[in-house]
Enzyme design. Structure first.
Site, mmCIF file in Angstrom:
data_model
loop_
_atom_site.group_PDB
_atom_site.id
_atom_site.type_symbol
_atom_site.label_atom_id
_atom_site.label_comp_id
_atom_site.label_asym_id
_atom_site.label_seq_id
_atom_site.Cartn_x
_atom_site.Cartn_y
_atom_site.Cartn_z
ATOM 1 N N LYS A 163 10.133 -25.814 -1.485
ATOM 2 C CA LYS A 163 9.935 -24.406 -1.111
ATOM 3 C C LYS A 163 9.992 -24.284 0.407
ATOM 4 O O LYS A 163 9.377 -25.070 1.119
ATOM 5 C CB LYS A 163 8.585 -23.905 -1.634
ATOM 6 C CG LYS A 163 8.565 -23.728 -3.150
ATOM 7 C CD LYS A 163 7.268 -23.089 -3.603
ATOM 8 C CE LYS A 163 7.138 -23.102 -5.105
ATOM 9 N NZ LYS A 163 7.860 -22.034 -5.789
ATOM 10 N N ASP A 204 -0.473 -30.214 -15.082
ATOM 11 C CA ASP A 204 0.709 -29.365 -14.878
ATOM 12 C C ASP A 204 0.890 -29.015 -13.400
ATOM 13 O O ASP A 204 2.005 -29.020 -12.895
ATOM 14 C CB ASP A 204 0.571 -28.082 -15.709
ATOM 15 C CG ASP A 204 1.813 -27.212 -15.651
ATOM 16 O OD1 ASP A 204 2.916 -27.783 -15.754
ATOM 17 O OD2 ASP A 204 1.689 -25.983 -15.498
ATOM 18 N N ASP A 264 9.028 -32.828 -7.006
ATOM 19 C CA ASP A 264 7.893 -31.922 -7.046
ATOM 20 C C ASP A 264 8.439 -30.682 -6.366
ATOM 21 O O ASP A 264 8.571 -30.648 -5.142
ATOM 22 C CB ASP A 264 6.702 -32.484 -6.265
ATOM 23 C CG ASP A 264 5.498 -31.569 -6.373
ATOM 24 O OD1 ASP A 264 5.685 -30.344 -6.264
ATOM 25 O OD2 ASP A 264 4.383 -32.066 -6.565
ATOM 26 N N HIS A 265 8.805 -29.684 -7.153
ATOM 27 C CA HIS A 265 9.623 -28.615 -6.558
ATOM 28 C C HIS A 265 8.887 -27.834 -5.471
ATOM 29 O O HIS A 265 9.511 -27.157 -4.670
ATOM 30 C CB HIS A 265 10.241 -27.712 -7.632
ATOM 31 C CG HIS A 265 9.318 -26.685 -8.191
ATOM 32 N ND1 HIS A 265 8.408 -26.962 -9.175
ATOM 33 C CD2 HIS A 265 9.162 -25.372 -7.905
ATOM 34 C CE1 HIS A 265 7.748 -25.863 -9.479
ATOM 35 N NE2 HIS A 265 8.182 -24.871 -8.713
ATOM 36 N N LYS A 314 8.696 -33.814 -13.030
ATOM 37 C CA LYS A 314 7.310 -34.038 -13.339
ATOM 38 C C LYS A 314 7.043 -33.632 -14.794
ATOM 39 O O LYS A 314 7.822 -32.845 -15.325
ATOM 40 C CB LYS A 314 6.413 -33.248 -12.390
ATOM 41 C CG LYS A 314 6.649 -31.709 -12.458
ATOM 42 C CD LYS A 314 5.470 -30.949 -12.017
ATOM 43 C CE LYS A 314 4.631 -30.533 -13.187
ATOM 44 N NZ LYS A 314 4.984 -29.258 -13.797
ATOM 45 N N HIS A 356 1.752 -30.326 -7.612
ATOM 46 C CA HIS A 356 1.975 -29.282 -6.602
ATOM 47 C C HIS A 356 0.751 -29.106 -5.698
ATOM 48 O O HIS A 356 0.859 -29.066 -4.474
ATOM 49 C CB HIS A 356 2.287 -27.938 -7.250
ATOM 50 C CG HIS A 356 3.409 -27.995 -8.253
ATOM 51 N ND1 HIS A 356 4.465 -28.865 -8.144
ATOM 52 C CD2 HIS A 356 3.646 -27.274 -9.382
ATOM 53 C CE1 HIS A 356 5.298 -28.671 -9.159
ATOM 54 N NE2 HIS A 356 4.818 -27.718 -9.929
ATOM 55 N N GLU A 362 -1.262 -18.026 -10.878
ATOM 56 C CA GLU A 362 -0.135 -17.477 -11.639
ATOM 57 C C GLU A 362 -0.660 -16.397 -12.570
ATOM 58 O O GLU A 362 -1.751 -16.535 -13.126
ATOM 59 C CB GLU A 362 0.519 -18.567 -12.486
ATOM 60 C CG GLU A 362 1.215 -19.634 -11.671
ATOM 61 C CD GLU A 362 1.954 -20.601 -12.571
ATOM 62 O OE1 GLU A 362 3.176 -20.444 -12.723
ATOM 63 O OE2 GLU A 362 1.303 -21.493 -13.145
ATOM 64 N N ARG A 405 19.857 -33.242 -27.326
ATOM 65 C CA ARG A 405 19.968 -33.521 -28.763
ATOM 66 C C ARG A 405 20.764 -32.446 -29.492
ATOM 67 O O ARG A 405 21.486 -32.723 -30.421
ATOM 68 C CB ARG A 405 18.570 -33.560 -29.378
ATOM 69 C CG ARG A 405 17.870 -34.840 -29.077
ATOM 70 C CD ARG A 405 16.824 -35.138 -30.154
ATOM 71 N NE ARG A 405 16.044 -36.289 -29.746
ATOM 72 C CZ ARG A 405 14.822 -36.210 -29.224
ATOM 73 N NH1 ARG A 405 14.237 -35.054 -29.083
ATOM 74 N NH2 ARG A 405 14.194 -37.308 -28.857
ATOM 75 N N LYS A 432 -3.614 -20.317 -14.707
ATOM 76 C CA LYS A 432 -2.711 -19.386 -15.400
ATOM 77 C C LYS A 432 -3.495 -18.129 -15.740
ATOM 78 O O LYS A 432 -4.727 -18.173 -15.903
ATOM 79 C CB LYS A 432 -2.236 -20.004 -16.722
ATOM 80 C CG LYS A 432 -1.423 -21.281 -16.541
ATOM 81 C CD LYS A 432 0.049 -21.008 -16.564
ATOM 82 C CE LYS A 432 0.860 -22.277 -16.495
ATOM 83 N NZ LYS A 432 2.143 -22.084 -15.797
HETATM 84 C C1 BG6 Z 1 5.857 -25.854 -12.916
HETATM 85 C C2 BG6 Z 1 4.807 -25.766 -13.994
HETATM 86 O O1 BG6 Z 1 5.891 -27.143 -12.362
HETATM 87 O O2 BG6 Z 1 5.554 -24.922 -11.903
HETATM 88 C C3 BG6 Z 1 4.712 -24.361 -14.537
HETATM 89 O O3 BG6 Z 1 5.114 -26.675 -15.038
HETATM 90 C C4 BG6 Z 1 4.523 -23.366 -13.428
HETATM 91 O O4 BG6 Z 1 3.660 -24.258 -15.472
HETATM 92 C C5 BG6 Z 1 5.555 -23.581 -12.328
HETATM 93 O O5 BG6 Z 1 4.619 -22.065 -13.959
HETATM 94 C C6 BG6 Z 1 5.261 -22.716 -11.130
HETATM 95 O O6 BG6 Z 1 6.318 -22.797 -10.234
HETATM 96 P P1 BG6 Z 1 6.611 -21.637 -9.196
HETATM 97 O O7 BG6 Z 1 7.745 -22.160 -8.377
HETATM 98 O O8 BG6 Z 1 6.938 -20.418 -9.991
HETATM 99 O O9 BG6 Z 1 5.347 -21.464 -8.413
#
Ligand code: BG6
Length: 503
Positions: A200, A253, A195-196, A166, A258, A234, A63, A354
């Site tokens: 990894k 989240d 889903d990253h 996501k 994950h 985290e 935007r 967190k």
């Molecule tokens: C994301 C979440 O998908 O993954 C974040 O939205 C989180 O809140 C992050 O901090 C963590 O990713 P990584 O790769 O740093 O473990």
């Protein structure tokens, strides 16, 4: 090939992947954090290794009003700030030449027309043959309209792939509705739900560990394994993302995606091959067999004030944009059961949150004790059961805890660790998950992306947990920032005569 790979025999053959077809990558949500911190640095890393298509372009869309030059400048800074490789003009310039920006109000047709015009022009300039990867780094509510617009303006030429960040929906119902809306225009093979965590290295290595070694599979079951512990901790807070996090919470989240994917990878049966469907068929079976945990098996938390890594930090309710009486969770722990032949009665204790004491993602496979240690009383007092510990991050590696004799007279047994560290064995920095996943989507390989049925199973479990929480409220905050979560999370494990892995 880099010098390190040349010298390192273990890295041989690493770069034999096919190059993707020419294409343009369109990023919706290009003004956001993800683009700066993850996507652009990943693209630069791919360019650095000559893995991008020879004919390639990038179009940022959002935007915010921005010119092409401003966009390039911002992306250049993002690469300088966040890329894992040194900044080199000779890598950056060719990439930047193919970069454009298009201002787009998601509700406005005009913006769409301008985007199509930009794409058509860029196609001609960069010879990208009408192939498109659309990356949706936008909230789920914006996706359906964009997908319909893309389908409407689809030209006869080239392929289209959709990468969707996501959260995919907000619950089971909205995820199903979104899938249905996408399926009106695109087939499942064109959709890449990211889903990253699956990108990894260490998560993929879990598959290598289990299925490339003959010694683990025979003992990877309820007969030999006492329980499994998965931690996604985290130390960071919500980093200015209150708008998103207030409606998501920890459960949507990280737990929904994950964390449950880590459970699936740990518990799945061996796939017959490594194709997208074979792998995902096995994962979805695990997700389907997850027993919905009752209220006594789930702990919810929200952080209060505290100290993280020596610094005083605010409570969640004091974060900017968070309601003073917010009921949002920032921590979830649960005792899960995979109800199948392999895992019946074997608890999977999982926790994520967190503002915990430090950043640590681990999968710990705790084996049963040796049935009859033939040593004198007290000799094995300090001995803990065998644990196979997968360090997903940081200090990526695998460690096996075994009992060993303490040197000297007599027989005293202690626990020692056999360690494999990526840094030591392969000597090269690990690629970021997004590098792998963006490239896979360009190549049309969906193995490391989640299929709609997996997402639905994940939501079904989370919806049940959320419904339960609406009935039984927890009083927040219930853990201090910088600790390992609420006391109830410890009790969850203690009451079974076990404890969370030592920190
Ligand atoms: C994301 C979440 O998908 O993954 C974040 O939205 C989180 O809140 C992050 O901090 C963590 O990713 P990584 O790769 O740093 O473990």
């Amino acid at each position: 090939m880099s010098a390190a790979a040349d010298e390192n025999p273990l890295a041989e053959g690493l770069r034999l992947r096919r190059r993707p077809d020419p294409c343009i990558l369109v990023i919706f949500g290009a003004s956001g954090d993800l683009t700066e911190k993850k996507l652009m640095p990943a693209l630069y890393a791919l360019a650095f290794r000559h893995l991008l298509p020879e004919h390639f372009g990038i179009v940022g869309a959002a935007r915010t009003e921005e010119t092409d030059d401003e966009f390039r400048e911002r992306m250049k800074q993002a690469v300088k700030d966040h890329a894992r490789d040194e900044f080199k003009d000779e890598i950056w310039e060719p990439l930047a030449e193919g970069m454009r920006y298009s201002t787009l109000d998601f509700a406005d047709d005009k913006g769409e027309d301008a985007l199509v015009e930009t794409l058509t022009k860029l196609d001609a300039e960069r010879q990208t043959q009408g192939n498109r990867v659309y990356y949706f780094a936008v909230p789920p509510s914006a996706i359906a309209t964009l997908v319909a617009e893309i389908a409407e303006r689809r030209s006869a030429e080239g392929w289209i792939r959709l990468i969707i960040e996501k959260p995919f929906g907000h619950d089971l119902e909205s995820a199903r509705a979104l899938t249905a809306e996408i399926n009106e225009h695109f087939t499942e093979s064109e959709v890449f739900r990211i889903d990253h965590y699956l990108g990894k290295e260490t998560v993929q290595n879990m598959l290598a560990l289990r299925f490339a070694n003959g010694i683990f599979e025979p003992i990877w079951n309820r007969q030999f394994i006492d329980h499994v512990q998965i931690t996604v901790a985290e130390s960071i807070g919500i980093e200015g993302r209150a708008g998103y996090y207030e409606s998501a919470g920890a459960v949507r989240d990280i737990f929904q995606n994950h964390l449950l994917q880590l459970v699936a990878i740990t518990a799945m049966e061996p796939p017959i091959d490594f194709t997208a469907d074979s792998v995902r068929n096995e994962k979805v079976k695990v997700l389907k067999s997850l027993h919905t945990p009752g209220p006594k098996h789930v702990v919810r938390g929200q952080y209060g004030r505290g100290f993280v890594e020596g610094e005083e930090v605010r409570a969640y309710r004091e974060e900017e944009g968070v309601a003073a009486g917010s009921e949002t969770d920032t921590f979830v722990a649960a005792k899960l059961f995979v109800d199948n032949w392999r895992w019946a009665d074997t608890p999977f204790y999982v926790r994520m949150g967190k503002r915990l004491a430090r950043r640590e993602t681990t999968i710990a496979i705790q084996f049963k004790r040796a049935p009859h240690p033939p040593f004198e009383d007290g000799a094995a007092e300090g001995l803990r059961p065998n644990v196979l510990l997968i360090h997903v991050q940081p200090n990526e590696g695998i460690s096996l805890a075994i009992g060993a004799k303490v040197p000297g007279q007599g027989m005293t047994i202690r626990t020692v660790h056999m360690d494999f560290l990526y840094g030591g064995a392969f000597r090269e920095g690990l690629p970021d998950a997004y590098e792998r996943l963006i490239l896979d989507a360009m190549l049309g390989d969906a193995t490391l992306f989640t299929r709609s049925d997996e997402i639905e199973e994940q939501w079904a479990l989370v919806d049940a947990m959320v419904a339960m929480w609406q009935r039984d409220k927890t009083s927040f905050p219930n853990y201090a920032a910088g600790t390992w979560g609420p006391a109830a999370a410890d009790e969850l494990v203690h009451k079974d005569g076990r404890s969370w892995r030592r920190h």
